[in-house]
Design a protein around this motif. Sequence first.
Motif, PDB file in Angstrom:
ATOM      1  N   LEU A  29       0.905  -1.259  -0.072  1.00  0.00           N
ATOM      2  CA  LEU A  29      -0.021  -0.026  -0.049  1.00  0.00           C
ATOM      3  C   LEU A  29       0.929   1.120  -0.236  1.00  0.00           C
ATOM      4  N   PRO A  30       0.349   2.296  -0.457  1.00  0.00           N
ATOM      5  CA  PRO A  30       1.255   3.613  -0.556  1.00  0.00           C
ATOM      6  C   PRO A  30       1.029   4.179   0.986  1.00  0.00           C
ATOM      7  N   GLY A  31       1.973   5.051   1.177  1.00  0.00           N
ATOM      8  CA  GLY A  31       2.108   5.744   2.383  1.00  0.00           C
ATOM      9  C   GLY A  31       3.295   5.153   3.266  1.00  0.00           C
ATOM     10  N   ARG A  32       4.144   4.521   2.817  1.00  0.00           N
ATOM     11  CA  ARG A  32       5.255   3.849   3.438  1.00  0.00           C
ATOM     12  C   ARG A  32       6.437   4.849   4.075  1.00  0.00           C
ATOM     13  N   ARG A  33       6.877   4.417   5.224  1.00  0.00           N
ATOM     14  CA  ARG A  33       8.105   5.488   5.719  1.00  0.00           C
ATOM     15  C   ARG A  33       9.109   5.382   4.581  1.00  0.00           C
ATOM     16  N   PRO A  34      10.233   6.242   4.733  1.00  0.00           N
ATOM     17  CA  PRO A  34      11.302   6.080   3.941  1.00  0.00           C
ATOM     18  C   PRO A  34      12.160   4.935   4.097  1.00  0.00           C
ATOM     19  N   ASP A  35      12.247   4.565   5.501  1.00  0.00           N
ATOM     20  CA  ASP A  35      13.304   3.410   5.663  1.00  0.00           C
ATOM     21  C   ASP A  35      12.390   2.032   5.829  1.00  0.00           C
ATOM     22  N   TRP A  36      11.378   2.019   4.937  1.00  0.00           N
ATOM     23  CA  TRP A  36      10.571   0.564   5.213  1.00  0.00           C
ATOM     24  C   TRP A  36      11.355  -0.691   4.507  1.00  0.00           C
ATOM     25  N   ALA A  37      12.445  -0.290   3.692  1.00  0.00           N
ATOM     26  CA  ALA A  37      13.112  -1.633   3.206  1.00  0.00           C
ATOM     27  C   ALA A  37      13.702  -2.363   4.405  1.00  0.00           C
ATOM     28  N   ARG A  38      14.405  -1.517   5.341  1.00  0.00           N
ATOM     29  CA  ARG A  38      15.375  -1.893   6.305  1.00  0.00           C
ATOM     30  C   ARG A  38      14.486  -2.492   7.466  1.00  0.00           C
ATOM     31  N   ASP A  39      13.584  -1.798   7.739  1.00  0.00           N
ATOM     32  CA  ASP A  39      12.341  -2.389   8.508  1.00  0.00           C
ATOM     33  C   ASP A  39      11.902  -3.529   8.134  1.00  0.00           C
ATOM     34  N   LEU A  40      11.565  -3.814   6.900  1.00  0.00           N
ATOM     35  CA  LEU A  40      10.956  -4.927   6.460  1.00  0.00           C
ATOM     36  C   LEU A  40      12.021  -6.172   6.531  1.00  0.00           C
ATOM     37  N   LEU A  41      13.204  -5.854   6.120  1.00  0.00           N
ATOM     38  CA  LEU A  41      14.375  -6.700   6.416  1.00  0.00           C
ATOM     39  C   LEU A  41      14.474  -7.438   7.954  1.00  0.00           C
ATOM     40  N   CYS A  42      14.568  -6.273   8.933  1.00  0.00           N
ATOM     41  CA  CYS A  42      14.482  -6.676  10.331  1.00  0.00           C
ATOM     42  C   CYS A  42      13.176  -7.429  10.541  1.00  0.00           C
ATOM     43  N   TRP A  43      11.990  -7.229  10.016  1.00  0.00           N
ATOM     44  CA  TRP A  43      10.819  -8.027  10.507  1.00  0.00           C
ATOM     45  C   TRP A  43      10.870  -9.290   9.882  1.00  0.00           C
ATOM     46  N   SER A  44      11.379  -9.392   8.817  1.00  0.00           N
ATOM     47  CA  SER A  44      11.402 -10.703   7.912  1.00  0.00           C
ATOM     48  C   SER A  44      12.377 -11.686   8.831  1.00  0.00           C
ATOM     49  N   ALA A  45      13.383 -11.275   9.227  1.00  0.00           N
ATOM     50  CA  ALA A  45      14.522 -12.073   9.919  1.00  0.00           C
ATOM     51  C   ALA A  45      13.831 -12.499  10.955  1.00  0.00           C
ATOM     52  N   GLY A  46      12.955 -11.622  11.964  1.00  0.00           N
ATOM     53  CA  GLY A  46      12.357 -12.124  13.083  1.00  0.00           C
ATOM     54  C   GLY A  46      11.388 -13.066  12.780  1.00  0.00           C
ATOM     55  N   MET A  47      10.454 -12.802  11.665  1.00  0.00           N
ATOM     56  CA  MET A  47       9.466 -13.633  11.368  1.00  0.00           C
ATOM     57  C   MET A  47      10.075 -15.252  10.815  1.00  0.00           C
ATOM     58  N   ILE A 140      22.153 -10.367   7.818  1.00  0.00           N
ATOM     59  CA  ILE A 140      23.206  -9.939   6.962  1.00  0.00           C
ATOM     60  C   ILE A 140      22.884  -9.126   6.273  1.00  0.00           C
ATOM     61  N   ALA A 141      21.801  -9.042   5.639  1.00  0.00           N
ATOM     62  CA  ALA A 141      21.334  -8.114   4.572  1.00  0.00           C
ATOM     63  C   ALA A 141      21.195  -6.822   5.557  1.00  0.00           C
ATOM     64  N   VAL A 142      20.412  -6.890   6.362  1.00  0.00           N
ATOM     65  CA  VAL A 142      20.321  -5.394   7.353  1.00  0.00           C
ATOM     66  C   VAL A 142      21.709  -4.848   7.507  1.00  0.00           C
ATOM     67  N   GLY A 143      22.620  -5.920   7.875  1.00  0.00           N
ATOM     68  CA  GLY A 143      24.046  -5.128   8.015  1.00  0.00           C
ATOM     69  C   GLY A 143      24.480  -4.343   6.948  1.00  0.00           C
ATOM     70  N   PHE A 144      24.275  -4.790   5.462  1.00  0.00           N
ATOM     71  CA  PHE A 144      24.841  -4.382   4.403  1.00  0.00           C
ATOM     72  C   PHE A 144      24.167  -3.092   4.153  1.00  0.00           C
ATOM     73  N   VAL A 145      22.838  -2.807   4.409  1.00  0.00           N
ATOM     74  CA  VAL A 145      22.060  -1.882   4.178  1.00  0.00           C
ATOM     75  C   VAL A 145      22.371  -0.763   4.935  1.00  0.00           C
ATOM     76  N   ASP A 146      22.773  -0.982   6.226  1.00  0.00           N
ATOM     77  CA  ASP A 146      23.469   0.026   7.186  1.00  0.00           C
ATOM     78  C   ASP A 146      24.501   0.465   6.775  1.00  0.00           C
ATOM     79  N   GLU A 147      25.482  -0.523   6.483  1.00  0.00           N
ATOM     80  CA  GLU A 147      26.873  -0.150   5.853  1.00  0.00           C
ATOM     81  C   GLU A 147      26.717   0.602   4.535  1.00  0.00           C
ATOM     82  N   TYR A 148      25.989   0.386   3.535  1.00  0.00           N
ATOM     83  CA  TYR A 148      25.528   1.248   2.448  1.00  0.00           C
ATOM     84  C   TYR A 148      25.033   2.543   2.677  1.00  0.00           C
TER      85      TYR A 148
END
Length: 169
Positions: A29-47, A140-148
């Motif tokens: 859906l529209p209206g996502r936060r600008p950092d939604w990709a990192r949050d989605l990766l963190c959430w996906s790791a937890g799930m 690991i992908a979250v770490g790469f996103v943070d480093e990038y």
Amino acid sequence: MFVLLMYGALFAAPLWAIAVAVKLVSVALPGRRPDWARDLLCWSAGMAAAAAVITYTIGLGAVQWEASEAESGAGSSPAVPCRSLAPGALDRLAGHEPSYVPLGFDCLLDDGSVVAGSGPYTLLNAVAAAFALAAVLALIAVGFVDEYRARPARRGRATEGGGAGSLSA
């Protein structure tokens, strides 16, 4: 005890699936936060980690259920997972042994050899391992996103200060 945990995991599995579906819809859906990709990766790791725990708990309960069934009641011998052995091996069956790590049910023969009993244990081990691997890869992908994201900020700070070799008068 594992059987009770299995019932909890069986209850949690549909809730997990609903949470995943709702999250996927919220991302689309529209209206996502600008950092939604990192949050989605963190959430996906937890799930994914939760899915690995749920899957393994269901397997633990299944192993304990089979072990309990094999030790009590009429018709309990041979154990249900060992009943599918070849007729020659079934005649030499001496006992059984549940395995909790990795999940499995071993049928012990009178010559000391071990034959894997039937059951969903190979599949449950593979699914739990796949979910655990997915969780690790997402972290690991979250770490790469943070480093990038941190690299341009570091470059900006280095140029603002005039660089490492600048002289000030």
